[in-house]
Write a protein that holds these residues in place. Structure first.
Motif, PDB file in Angstrom:
ATOM      1  N   ALA A  34      50.667  28.794  28.880  1.00 45.03           N
ATOM      2  CA  ALA A  34      49.638  29.834  28.936  1.00 45.03           C
ATOM      3  C   ALA A  34      50.233  31.165  29.388  1.00 45.03           C
ATOM      4  O   ALA A  34      49.890  32.232  28.854  1.00 45.03           O
ATOM      5  N   TYR A  35      51.109  31.100  30.352  1.00 47.23           N
ATOM      6  CA  TYR A  35      51.733  32.326  30.877  1.00 47.23           C
ATOM      7  C   TYR A  35      52.582  32.980  29.791  1.00 47.23           C
ATOM      8  O   TYR A  35      52.545  34.211  29.616  1.00 47.23           O
ATOM      9  N   LEU A  36      53.354  32.180  29.044  1.00 47.33           N
ATOM     10  CA  LEU A  36      54.192  32.732  27.977  1.00 47.33           C
ATOM     11  C   LEU A  36      53.351  33.349  26.868  1.00 47.33           C
ATOM     12  O   LEU A  36      53.634  34.463  26.396  1.00 47.33           O
ATOM     13  N   ILE A  37      52.310  32.646  26.447  1.00 51.59           N
ATOM     14  CA  ILE A  37      51.458  33.140  25.356  1.00 51.59           C
ATOM     15  C   ILE A  37      50.758  34.428  25.773  1.00 51.59           C
ATOM     16  O   ILE A  37      50.737  35.421  25.026  1.00 51.59           O
ATOM     17  N   ALA A  38      50.152  34.430  26.983  1.00 54.17           N
ATOM     18  CA  ALA A  38      49.447  35.629  27.455  1.00 54.17           C
ATOM     19  C   ALA A  38      50.408  36.798  27.620  1.00 54.17           C
ATOM     20  O   ALA A  38      50.084  37.939  27.260  1.00 54.17           O
ATOM     21  N   THR A  39      51.606  36.519  28.141  1.00 56.89           N
ATOM     22  CA  THR A  39      52.587  37.589  28.347  1.00 56.89           C
ATOM     23  C   THR A  39      53.037  38.189  27.015  1.00 56.89           C
ATOM     24  O   THR A  39      53.067  39.421  26.854  1.00 56.89           O
ATOM     25  N   LEU A  40      53.369  37.333  26.039  1.00 57.67           N
ATOM     26  CA  LEU A  40      53.828  37.831  24.744  1.00 57.67           C
ATOM     27  C   LEU A  40      52.723  38.589  24.023  1.00 57.67           C
ATOM     28  O   LEU A  40      52.988  39.616  23.372  1.00 57.67           O
ATOM     29  N   ALA A  41      51.472  38.097  24.142  1.00 53.12           N
ATOM     30  CA  ALA A  41      50.359  38.763  23.473  1.00 53.12           C
ATOM     31  C   ALA A  41      50.127  40.160  24.035  1.00 53.12           C
ATOM     32  O   ALA A  41      50.041  41.149  23.287  1.00 53.12           O
ATOM     33  N   VAL A  42      50.019  40.275  25.342  1.00 53.82           N
ATOM     34  CA  VAL A  42      49.763  41.570  25.973  1.00 53.82           C
ATOM     35  C   VAL A  42      50.978  42.480  25.848  1.00 53.82           C
ATOM     36  O   VAL A  42      50.855  43.693  25.619  1.00 53.82           O
ATOM     37  N   LEU A  43      52.163  41.904  25.973  1.00 55.96           N
ATOM     38  CA  LEU A  43      53.396  42.680  25.841  1.00 55.96           C
ATOM     39  C   LEU A  43      53.487  43.303  24.449  1.00 55.96           C
ATOM     40  O   LEU A  43      53.793  44.499  24.296  1.00 55.96           O
ATOM     41  N   GLY A  44      53.200  42.497  23.424  1.00 57.80           N
ATOM     42  CA  GLY A  44      53.245  43.015  22.063  1.00 57.80           C
ATOM     43  C   GLY A  44      52.202  44.080  21.822  1.00 57.80           C
ATOM     44  O   GLY A  44      52.471  45.117  21.191  1.00 57.80           O
ATOM     45  N   LEU A  45      50.977  43.853  22.316  1.00 57.29           N
ATOM     46  CA  LEU A  45      49.892  44.808  22.125  1.00 57.29           C
ATOM     47  C   LEU A  45      50.201  46.149  22.785  1.00 57.29           C
ATOM     48  O   LEU A  45      50.066  47.215  22.159  1.00 57.29           O
ATOM     49  N   VAL A  46      50.619  46.110  24.046  1.00 60.89           N
ATOM     50  CA  VAL A  46      50.885  47.346  24.783  1.00 60.89           C
ATOM     51  C   VAL A  46      52.094  48.078  24.193  1.00 60.89           C
ATOM     52  O   VAL A  46      52.096  49.314  24.079  1.00 60.89           O
ATOM     53  N   THR A  47      53.126  47.329  23.789  1.00 58.17           N
ATOM     54  CA  THR A  47      54.322  47.961  23.233  1.00 58.17           C
ATOM     55  C   THR A  47      54.008  48.668  21.921  1.00 58.17           C
ATOM     56  O   THR A  47      54.421  49.824  21.701  1.00 58.17           O
ATOM     57  N   LEU A  48      53.269  48.006  21.035  1.00 51.86           N
ATOM     58  CA  LEU A  48      52.914  48.622  19.755  1.00 51.86           C
ATOM     59  C   LEU A  48      51.993  49.817  19.956  1.00 51.86           C
ATOM     60  O   LEU A  48      52.133  50.853  19.275  1.00 51.86           O
ATOM     61  N   TYR A  49      51.052  49.683  20.893  1.00 51.52           N
ATOM     62  CA  TYR A  49      50.139  50.800  21.173  1.00 51.52           C
ATOM     63  C   TYR A  49      50.915  51.975  21.749  1.00 51.52           C
ATOM     64  O   TYR A  49      50.652  53.141  21.425  1.00 51.52           O
ATOM     65  N   THR A  50      51.900  51.686  22.615  1.00 48.01           N
ATOM     66  CA  THR A  50      52.727  52.741  23.203  1.00 48.01           C
ATOM     67  C   THR A  50      53.512  53.482  22.127  1.00 48.01           C
ATOM     68  O   THR A  50      53.620  54.717  22.145  1.00 48.01           O
ATOM     69  N   LYS A  51      54.063  52.727  21.173  1.00 51.76           N
ATOM     70  CA  LYS A  51      54.832  53.357  20.108  1.00 51.76           C
ATOM     71  C   LYS A  51      53.953  54.256  19.252  1.00 51.76           C
ATOM     72  O   LYS A  51      54.381  55.333  18.798  1.00 51.76           O
ATOM     73  N   SER A  52      52.677  53.836  19.065  1.00 49.35           N
ATOM     74  CA  SER A  52      51.780  54.644  18.237  1.00 49.35           C
ATOM     75  C   SER A  52      51.360  55.937  18.925  1.00 49.35           C
ATOM     76  O   SER A  52      51.122  56.948  18.254  1.00 49.35           O
ATOM     77  N   ILE A  53      51.273  55.945  20.245  1.00 48.68           N
ATOM     78  CA  ILE A  53      50.816  57.162  20.932  1.00 48.68           C
ATOM     79  C   ILE A  53      51.977  58.049  21.378  1.00 48.68           C
ATOM     80  O   ILE A  53      51.820  59.266  21.485  1.00 48.68           O
ATOM     81  N   LEU A  54      53.136  57.447  21.650  1.00 49.01           N
ATOM     82  CA  LEU A  54      54.281  58.248  22.094  1.00 49.01           C
ATOM     83  C   LEU A  54      55.221  58.609  20.952  1.00 49.01           C
ATOM     84  O   LEU A  54      56.088  59.484  21.129  1.00 49.01           O
ATOM     85  N   LYS A  55      55.084  57.913  19.822  1.00 46.83           N
ATOM     86  CA  LYS A  55      55.923  58.161  18.648  1.00 46.83           C
ATOM     87  C   LYS A  55      57.411  58.034  18.994  1.00 46.83           C
ATOM     88  O   LYS A  55      58.250  58.775  18.486  1.00 46.83           O
ATOM     89  N   SER A  56      57.718  57.089  19.902  1.00 44.66           N
ATOM     90  CA  SER A  56      59.096  56.955  20.345  1.00 44.66           C
ATOM     91  C   SER A  56      59.429  55.478  20.524  1.00 44.66           C
ATOM     92  O   SER A  56      58.767  54.770  21.290  1.00 44.66           O
ATOM     93  N   THR A  57      60.458  55.023  19.815  1.00 41.46           N
ATOM     94  CA  THR A  57      60.907  53.642  19.964  1.00 41.46           C
ATOM     95  C   THR A  57      61.541  53.421  21.327  1.00 41.46           C
ATOM     96  O   THR A  57      61.395  52.364  21.933  1.00 41.46           O
ATOM     97  N   LYS A  58      62.241  54.448  21.810  1.00 41.16           N
ATOM     98  CA  LYS A  58      62.928  54.335  23.092  1.00 41.16           C
ATOM     99  C   LYS A  58      61.931  54.124  24.231  1.00 41.16           C
ATOM    100  O   LYS A  58      62.109  53.220  25.064  1.00 41.16           O
ATOM    101  N   PHE A  59      60.865  54.919  24.249  1.00 40.33           N
ATOM    102  CA  PHE A  59      59.892  54.795  25.330  1.00 40.33           C
ATOM    103  C   PHE A  59      59.072  53.509  25.219  1.00 40.33           C
ATOM    104  O   PHE A  59      58.743  52.882  26.228  1.00 40.33           O
ATOM    105  N   SER A  60      58.714  53.121  23.998  1.00 37.43           N
ATOM    106  CA  SER A  60      57.958  51.875  23.832  1.00 37.43           C
ATOM    107  C   SER A  60      58.807  50.671  24.235  1.00 37.43           C
ATOM    108  O   SER A  60      58.299  49.709  24.820  1.00 37.43           O
TER     109      SER A  60
END
Length: 448
Positions: free
Chosen positions: A371-397
């Motif tokens: 459960a910890y792995l699934i929840a971590t990967l899900a939220v990690l992926g969501l936040v990382t992709l959202y960060t890339k869309s708003i910051l337009k930067s692969t380095k920062f995401s």
């Protein structure tokens, strides 16, 4: 008016103080849904406890055993004076009262084998057990030490044996106590004591067998849960427990003897030896039998930290996760001069809060690690992709993703630790603070 409004908007977007204030307020606001999630975890935990208690109550609760005890009635004759209203003289009447004396064994040996098994109801699980208890020993030659008791007032032929237990309904065999050559059937009796009592019929030949020490033995097969404990009523009490349960917690007034406990992944063994000098009660009681359960000892068959407890511990770090994540975003914003809207902060914060609902819901149907792995990967992926869309930067995401991965990994390590959780947590937080202080020195704080 429009000019003043545009200046205010510009100040909010460019001022470091305004950005820090906004981020701080958003963190405080996100504590509200985080508190709701923590309440949800507690509610599910209490629900599990209710179901487990219901299962245990039907199967059999904690076992506390005391016995056997010799119960011998005796008569007390008192002279009662009363004034005769006609003669004004004292009338003397003799009144007879029946009391009971309780004698404990001189030697008491208890050998217990405990076989555990899981019981499931829906998504909840409880661990119960069946115990086979062999009790043997001997009573000393019984002697009444009260000076005002006449030998003829002792009712030897009405002596009985009593056994006390906290789990009467868990007994699964017909209980018989063998006293020398006598086989005594046991039956429950009503009493107001903490423990339930089963008592034998009268030992009509007790005065004959009381000429020396009296041997006894009996067997119990009891369904139980949570714990199995014994009260050391013997002048010398020896007890042992063998079980297939690998997570015991030795509890009560006395711990197992040094070198006697053995715990492996296949179960445990432990033995105790308690002498009369080790406890604070005598071997004989008159009139009433006191509550001796505070002197009980034995083993708790505990369930290791379950999913709800781990989820609850993880949620307590929610403020830390949200705060540090927002701080990283704030530092990125200050360094890169990229404007991040408060709404975007809220979306990221809600994703971090949703992490804990994912964790608890998945852990109810799987192991906590999965459960910890699934929840971590899900939220990690969501936040990382959202960060890339708003910051337009692969380095920062990528920086955000690595930071969250390190943070969730650090929290998982703390959750698994018990003795060193505070030490590891303090070192980790000190390291994080040092990193923040190092990177924040590059920021131009003059822009207020």
């Amino acid at each position: 008016m429009e000019q003043k409004r545009s200046k205010l908007v510009t100040w909010i977007q460019e001022s470091i103080t305004a950005k820090m204030f906004t981020v701080g307020m958003l963190i405080l606001i996100l504590l509200i849904p985080l508190a709701f999630v923590q309440d949800l975890i507690k509610e599910r935990k209490y629900r599990q406890e209710d179901v487990v208690n219901e299962i245990n109550d039907k199967w059999g609760n904690e076992i506390i055993l005391s016995g056997p005890i010799l119960k011998i009635p005796y008569k007390e004759i008192k002279e009662v004076k009363s004034i005769n209203s006609e003669t004004n003289l004292y009338d003397i009447k003799k009144e007879e009262y029946t009391h009971y004396a309780y004698f404990f064994p001189e030697e008491l040996t208890i050998d217990t084998k405990v076989e555990t098994k899981p019981l499931n109801r829906s998504i909840y699980k409880s661990v119960v057990f069946t115990s086979d208890i062999d009790v043997s020993g001997e009573f000393p030659q019984v002697q009444f030490e009260l000076p005002n008791i006449q030998p003829e007032n002792i009712l030897w032929d009405k002596a009985t044996i009593i056994i006390q237990t906290s789990n009467l309904k868990g007994i699964r065999n017909t209980v018989e106590t063998q006293l020398q050559n006598n086989k005594l059937s046991m039956a429950p009796i009503y009493n107001n004591s903490v423990l339930n009592t089963i008592e034998s019929g009268a030992i009509t030949n007790f005065s004959e067998i009381n000429e020396s020490k009296t041997a006894f033995k009996f067997k119990l097969k009891i369904n139980g849960s949570k714990a199995v404990k014994f009260i050391p009523i013997g002048k010398t009490t020896k007890a042992s427990i063998t079980s297939n349960w690998a997570s015991p917690s030795f509890d009560g007034m006395f711990l197992p003897e040094d070198g006697s406990r053995e715990i492996t992944e296949n179960g445990f063994k432990a033995s105790w030896k308690v002498l009369q000098i080790n406890r604070q009660f005598e071997q004989t009681f008159y009139n009433t039998l006191p509550d001796l359960t505070p002197f009980a000892f034995g083993a708790n068959l505990i369930i290791p930290v379950n999913e709800y407890a781990k989820s609850e511990r993880a949620s307590k770090y929610g403020f830390l996760v949200i705060g540090l994540t927002f701080l990283v975003f704030l530092l990125i914003q200050l360094v890169s001069k990229i404007y991040i809207h408060p709404f975007q902060y809220v979306m990221i914060g809600l994703a971090l809060v949703m992490y804990y609902t994912l964790l608890i819901s998945i852990s109810e149907h799987s192991s906590f690690l999965k459960a910890y792995l699934i929840a971590t990967l899900a939220v990690l992926g969501l936040v990382t992709l959202y960060t890339k869309s708003i910051l337009k930067s692969t380095k920062f995401s990528a920086l955000i993703g690595i930071s969250l991965l390190a943070l969730y990994g650090f929290i998982y390590v703390i959750i698994q630790l018990e003795d060193y959780a505070l030490l590891v947590g303090s070192i980790g937080l000190f390291t994080i603070l040092s990193a923040i202080m190092y990177f924040s020195k590059k920021i131009d704080w003059e822009n207020k």
